[in-house]
Design an enzyme around this catalytic site. Structure first.
Site, short mmCIF file in Angstrom:
data_model
loop_
_atom_site.label_atom_id
_atom_site.label_comp_id
_atom_site.label_asym_id
_atom_site.label_seq_id
_atom_site.Cartn_x
_atom_site.Cartn_y
_atom_site.Cartn_z
N HIS A 11 -0.28 -70.56 -4.84
CA HIS A 11 -0.98 -71.79 -5.39
C HIS A 11 0.33 -72.67 -5.73
O HIS A 11 1.04 -72.48 -6.54
CB HIS A 11 -1.80 -71.47 -6.55
CG HIS A 11 -1.83 -72.50 -7.54
ND1 HIS A 11 -3.43 -73.05 -7.68
CD2 HIS A 11 -1.36 -73.52 -8.23
CE1 HIS A 11 -3.18 -74.21 -8.50
NE2 HIS A 11 -2.15 -74.26 -8.95
N HIS A 35 -10.04 -68.59 0.85
CA HIS A 35 -9.73 -69.04 -0.42
C HIS A 35 -11.12 -69.56 -1.24
O HIS A 35 -10.99 -70.62 -1.13
CB HIS A 35 -8.55 -70.08 -0.65
CG HIS A 35 -8.13 -70.30 -1.78
ND1 HIS A 35 -6.61 -70.15 -2.32
CD2 HIS A 35 -8.59 -70.51 -3.10
CE1 HIS A 35 -6.47 -70.55 -3.52
NE2 HIS A 35 -7.57 -70.48 -3.82
N ASP A 89 -11.18 -73.62 -1.50
CA ASP A 89 -10.89 -73.52 -2.87
C ASP A 89 -12.30 -73.26 -3.65
O ASP A 89 -12.33 -73.75 -5.08
CB ASP A 89 -10.23 -74.53 -3.47
CG ASP A 89 -9.33 -73.86 -4.86
OD1 ASP A 89 -9.46 -72.76 -5.12
OD2 ASP A 89 -8.55 -74.82 -5.56
N ARG A 143 0.27 -74.28 -15.29
CA ARG A 143 -0.45 -72.98 -15.73
C ARG A 143 0.25 -71.79 -15.09
O ARG A 143 -0.09 -70.57 -15.21
CB ARG A 143 -1.73 -72.79 -15.01
CG ARG A 143 -2.89 -73.83 -15.61
CD ARG A 143 -4.09 -74.41 -14.92
NE ARG A 143 -3.84 -74.92 -13.64
CZ ARG A 143 -4.48 -75.45 -12.80
NH1 ARG A 143 -5.57 -75.10 -12.71
NH2 ARG A 143 -4.10 -75.98 -11.64
#
Length: 376
Positions: A195, A61, A285, A163
């Site tokens: 996510h 990721h 990430d 989001r």
């Protein structure tokens, strides 16, 4: 052409003891107690006496085209650089889009993966972004899986977050079904990479996919599951039921964020609970942003993530939390390769697999990295 690592203490990630490793071009040719280079031409000797050698690390990721942007254009993060990834022992990455699937898009992601591959990394990508319906390269998740060589799944689909695009369960299950069918046709992993945000419902879709559909759990991979203690607790229940979970490095409890769970503490909990480590992966990430929002949803600060945290936290798990070396290293090598269905060439130091390895000193500090037979 040949590279010979002499007198290395080798973890494959299983402990092999002291061995010599011979690389031929970009493959592992031999692993033996003693390999003598007599008669070999164009051979580079690497003295690994007193050194520890691991397989190359896999980070599944990474925001290779950069991330961020939740606070406007000035909060966009920079694109990844191969040299900055390789120096931290990571030889394989999976590129992912995040909140911004507009100014950073699938053609951009694919091209960046190609660039990083030419610069020494092995690369794959997920199709899509936070957005639902998923925006793809060829018109559908299934056809991306079949026709685009680097696409191994879809993601990161955003759930339970400010989001999110608020997908329904039916939408999520159809995305998973497309990915599953694309995987069957292409022979790829077919991961749906989720996510998970702070919302209470973050793990509920995972349980519903497991209990209300016939899509095998191997295709579902939620990440950021150590974002809060409550979320991590639910993730452990999912793990007990045979699901796979992805921990995110960099979640370190602080006075301002006491609820997150550091990866090394998560691994200790998993070990103390006698749970199966094979369902665990860790990702960085990296190159994404860590935005802090106020009560009105406005970004008040943002930090950029580095690939460095992946091995930093694995090393802490080994040295300070008592996680066996084989287990901890296996999470970012063997487990990740199996999850991505690339374990025929990645994730272990074995004859015939790719010549990717990390050379460390006795304190687990990285000394050299070899990716596809080339030393960095």
């Amino acid at each position: 052409m040949f590279k010979l690592l002499k007198d290395a203490t080798v973890y494959s990630p299983e402990y092999l003891g002291k061995k010599d490793i011979l690389f031929c071009f970009d493959k592992v040719a031999l692993i033996e107690d003693n390999i003598y280079p007599k008669g070999f031409k164009d051979i580079e000797l690497v003295n690994c006496d007193g050194k520890i050698v691991f397989p190359g690390f896999i980070d599944l990721h990474v925001h290779i085209t950069g991330g961020g942007g939740e606070g406007g254009f000035t909060t966009r993060t920079e694109e990844a650089k191969a040299a900055d990834i390789l120096k931290y022992g990571i030889t394989t990455v999976v590129g992912v889009l995040g909140a911004d699937g507009v100014t950073r898009n699938m053609p951009n992601l694919y091209a960046k993966a190609r660039q990083l591959e030419l610069e020494g990394l092995s690369t794959y990508i997920y199709t899509g972004s936070y957005q639902v319906p998923v925006i793809t390269l060829t018109g559908s998740v299934q056809s991306d899986m079949v026709f685009v060589d680097k696409v191994i799944g879809v993601g990161e689909i955003c759930l339970a977050d400010s989001r999110t695009f608020e997908p329904s369960f039916d939408e999520i299950s159809r995305i998973a079904a497309q990915t599953r069918n694309g995987a069957i046709i292409s022979g790829k992993a077919g991961l749906v990479h989720f996510h998970l945000g702070l919302g209470e419902s973050a793990m509920e879709y995972m349980f519903r996919l497991a209990n209300e559909t016939l899509i095998p759990k191997q295709h579902i991979l939620p990440t950021h599951v150590n974002r809060t203690k409550r979320l991590f607790s639910k993730a452990l229940e999912y793990l007990k039921q045979g699901g796979n979970i992805d921990l995110t490095a960099g979640f370190i409890p602080t006075d301002s964020d006491p609820e997150c769970v550091a990866t090394y503490d998560a691994l200790r909990t998993i070990q103390d609970s006698n749970l199966d480590f094979s369902g665990i992966t860790i990702s960085s990430d990296a190159y994404g942003s860590v935005p802090t929002f106020d009560e009105n949803g406005n970004v008040v600060s943002s930090e950029t993530v580095s690939c460095k945290i992946l091995f930093d936290e694995v090393r802490t798990a080994i040295k300070d939390r008592g996680i066996p070396v084989e287990t901890a290293i296996g999470i970012i090598t063997k487990n990740a390769a199996q999850r991505l269905k690339i374990d025929d060439k990645k994730g272990a130091l074995q004859v015939g697999k790719d010549a990717d390895c990390v050379i460390c000193d006795s304190g687990l500090n990285i000394v050299n990295v070899i990716a596809k037979g080339k030393m960095y």
